[in-house]
Design a protein around this motif. Sequence first.
Motif, PDB file in Angstrom:
ATOM      1  N   TRP A  11     -35.908 -60.616  11.404  1.00  0.00           N
ATOM      2  CA  TRP A  11     -34.044 -60.784  11.250  1.00  0.00           C
ATOM      3  C   TRP A  11     -33.871 -62.057  11.922  1.00  0.00           C
ATOM      4  O   TRP A  11     -33.791 -62.163  13.266  1.00  0.00           O
ATOM      5  N   SER A  12     -32.993 -63.157  11.672  1.00  0.00           N
ATOM      6  CA  SER A  12     -32.114 -63.842  12.783  1.00  0.00           C
ATOM      7  C   SER A  12     -31.102 -64.344  11.809  1.00  0.00           C
ATOM      8  O   SER A  12     -30.930 -64.767  10.574  1.00  0.00           O
ATOM      9  N   ASP A  19     -24.503 -73.254  15.891  1.00  0.00           N
ATOM     10  CA  ASP A  19     -25.767 -72.713  15.728  1.00  0.00           C
ATOM     11  C   ASP A  19     -25.721 -71.827  16.834  1.00  0.00           C
ATOM     12  O   ASP A  19     -27.689 -71.791  18.119  1.00  0.00           O
ATOM     13  N   SER A  20     -24.486 -71.425  17.511  1.00  0.00           N
ATOM     14  CA  SER A  20     -25.112 -70.244  18.083  1.00  0.00           C
ATOM     15  C   SER A  20     -26.034 -68.996  17.476  1.00  0.00           C
ATOM     16  O   SER A  20     -25.581 -68.415  16.414  1.00  0.00           O
ATOM     17  N   VAL A  21     -27.190 -68.484  18.249  1.00  0.00           N
ATOM     18  CA  VAL A  21     -27.792 -67.694  17.887  1.00  0.00           C
ATOM     19  C   VAL A  21     -27.385 -65.978  17.981  1.00  0.00           C
ATOM     20  O   VAL A  21     -27.185 -65.774  19.181  1.00  0.00           O
ATOM     21  N   GLN A  28     -25.296 -54.214  21.145  1.00  0.00           N
ATOM     22  CA  GLN A  28     -23.841 -54.347  20.068  1.00  0.00           C
ATOM     23  C   GLN A  28     -23.582 -54.784  19.471  1.00  0.00           C
ATOM     24  O   GLN A  28     -21.997 -55.286  19.217  1.00  0.00           O
ATOM     25  N   ILE A  29     -24.611 -55.690  19.030  1.00  0.00           N
ATOM     26  CA  ILE A  29     -24.160 -56.604  17.773  1.00  0.00           C
ATOM     27  C   ILE A  29     -24.584 -56.062  16.425  1.00  0.00           C
ATOM     28  O   ILE A  29     -23.971 -56.651  15.548  1.00  0.00           O
ATOM     29  N   SER A  30     -26.349 -55.231  16.346  1.00  0.00           N
ATOM     30  CA  SER A  30     -26.843 -54.512  15.494  1.00  0.00           C
ATOM     31  C   SER A  30     -27.494 -53.114  15.849  1.00  0.00           C
ATOM     32  O   SER A  30     -27.589 -53.554  16.300  1.00  0.00           O
ATOM     33  N   SER A  31     -26.646 -53.100  14.790  1.00  0.00           N
ATOM     34  CA  SER A  31     -27.526 -51.267  15.124  1.00  0.00           C
ATOM     35  C   SER A  31     -28.769 -51.232  14.434  1.00  0.00           C
ATOM     36  O   SER A  31     -29.574 -49.862  14.732  1.00  0.00           O
ATOM     37  N   GLY A  50     -15.842 -67.623   9.580  1.00  0.00           N
ATOM     38  CA  GLY A  50     -17.074 -68.630  10.151  1.00  0.00           C
ATOM     39  C   GLY A  50     -18.175 -68.210   8.874  1.00  0.00           C
ATOM     40  O   GLY A  50     -18.195 -67.577   7.623  1.00  0.00           O
ATOM     41  N   SER A  51     -19.149 -69.601   8.789  1.00  0.00           N
ATOM     42  CA  SER A  51     -20.432 -69.680   8.631  1.00  0.00           C
ATOM     43  C   SER A  51     -21.873 -69.351   8.846  1.00  0.00           C
ATOM     44  O   SER A  51     -22.157 -69.641  10.574  1.00  0.00           O
ATOM     45  N   TYR A  52     -22.320 -68.356   8.495  1.00  0.00           N
ATOM     46  CA  TYR A  52     -23.318 -68.006   9.052  1.00  0.00           C
ATOM     47  C   TYR A  52     -25.262 -68.213   7.869  1.00  0.00           C
ATOM     48  O   TYR A  52     -24.956 -68.253   6.718  1.00  0.00           O
ATOM     49  N   ARG A  53     -25.689 -67.921   8.542  1.00  0.00           N
ATOM     50  CA  ARG A  53     -27.368 -68.242   7.680  1.00  0.00           C
ATOM     51  C   ARG A  53     -28.219 -66.960   8.105  1.00  0.00           C
ATOM     52  O   ARG A  53     -28.625 -67.015   9.433  1.00  0.00           O
TER      53      ARG A  53
END
Length: 101
Positions: A11-12, A19-21, A28-31, A50-53
């Motif tokens: 996943w990304s 354009d930050s990843v 702390q971001i994903s369990s 916010g918009s995310y891909r």
Amino acid sequence: VGSSVDVTLLWSVVSLVDDSVLDLADSQISSTGNRQETLVLRANTLFEGGSYRFTLTATALGGVGANSVDVVMNRQPYGGSCVAGYTAPAVAGEPVTIQAV
């Protein structure tokens, strides 16, 4: 019958604003990390408005496939007010109306 194929998933998540990843390997971001079928992000990881891909890439049998979806986060409600209506004094069991204005 009964054969299995090794599939590698990745996943990304990229902000479409700057354009930050997101580092999905960071607990702390994903369990769930970035290599499971399911992606679970921690609360408040994404910013309102916010918009995310989101992209999931799968590799198997020497081939690669990927698909993405763009997501726009909702903003929290703001402005306006609520008015409660009832006959004073308020009595348990009597109706109370609440109106957004």
